[in-house]
Design a protein around this motif. Sequence first.
Motif, PDB file in Angstrom:
ATOM      1  N   VAL A 135      -2.220  -8.945   5.114  1.00  0.00           N
ATOM      2  CA  VAL A 135      -2.737  -7.566   5.148  1.00  0.00           C
ATOM      3  C   VAL A 135      -1.910  -6.725   6.115  1.00  0.00           C
ATOM      4  CG1 VAL A 135      -4.742  -6.129   5.730  1.00  0.00           C
ATOM      5  CG2 VAL A 135      -5.068  -8.286   4.495  1.00  0.00           C
ATOM      6  N   TRP A 136      -1.612  -7.292   7.294  1.00  0.00           N
ATOM      7  CA  TRP A 136      -0.773  -6.575   8.265  1.00  0.00           C
ATOM      8  C   TRP A 136       0.607  -6.288   7.684  1.00  0.00           C
ATOM      9  CZ3 TRP A 136      -2.716  -3.967  11.984  1.00  0.00           C
ATOM     10  CH2 TRP A 136      -3.813  -4.413  12.703  1.00  0.00           C
ATOM     11  N   LEU A 137       1.189  -7.226   6.947  1.00  0.00           N
ATOM     12  CA  LEU A 137       2.496  -7.007   6.334  1.00  0.00           C
ATOM     13  C   LEU A 137       2.447  -5.916   5.258  1.00  0.00           C
ATOM     14  CD1 LEU A 137       4.217 -10.498   5.997  1.00  0.00           C
ATOM     15  CD2 LEU A 137       4.837  -8.592   7.481  1.00  0.00           C
ATOM     16  N   ILE A 138       1.360  -5.872   4.514  1.00  0.00           N
ATOM     17  CA  ILE A 138       1.195  -4.819   3.508  1.00  0.00           C
ATOM     18  C   ILE A 138       1.102  -3.454   4.191  1.00  0.00           C
ATOM     19  CG2 ILE A 138      -0.396  -3.865   1.778  1.00  0.00           C
ATOM     20  CD1 ILE A 138      -0.990  -6.838   1.010  1.00  0.00           C
ATOM     21  N   ILE A 139       0.328  -3.386   5.276  1.00  0.00           N
ATOM     22  CA  ILE A 139       0.224  -2.135   6.034  1.00  0.00           C
ATOM     23  C   ILE A 139       1.590  -1.736   6.576  1.00  0.00           C
ATOM     24  CG2 ILE A 139      -0.743  -1.087   8.132  1.00  0.00           C
ATOM     25  CD1 ILE A 139      -3.278  -2.816   7.599  1.00  0.00           C
TER      26      ILE A 139
END
Length: 144
Positions: free
Chosen positions: A6-10
């Motif tokens: 999720v952090w990488l997508i953000i």
Amino acid sequence: MELWAVWLIIAGILLVAEMLTLTFYLLWLGVGAAAAAVAAWLMPDSLIVQILAGCVTALVLTFATKSLTSRIQTAKGFTDPIDDLIGKEGVVLEEITFGKRGIVKVGNETWSAFSKQNLPKDEVVLVIARGTTIVEVQKRGGNK
């Protein structure tokens, strides 16, 4: 879905948004989100550590970059290439009316533009001032 993903997508969304805006405001937030992704991968159960890693990274990079860019801009011989726009001719791509912005093509670049004159599409204009993301134009040979 894993929190690091999720952090990488953000981070990816912020970096793509930065490429579209070219302001550098979102770049360090994207790098901070990537740092939070690393923290999430190393410590998956600690959301606080992940948030702190992202925030601290973004803040450190922001303040470090601010002092670096101010030193570069005040260095002897520095000229901002955007200042070269003043005095160049362009063509109105989207009509400009007083109080409403339009689009102007100057060289190979398109700019948001405003004018104290009404300027129809395809009018040849002269750039008389510039801001960060917008230029002020007038009819070629016209008075301000």
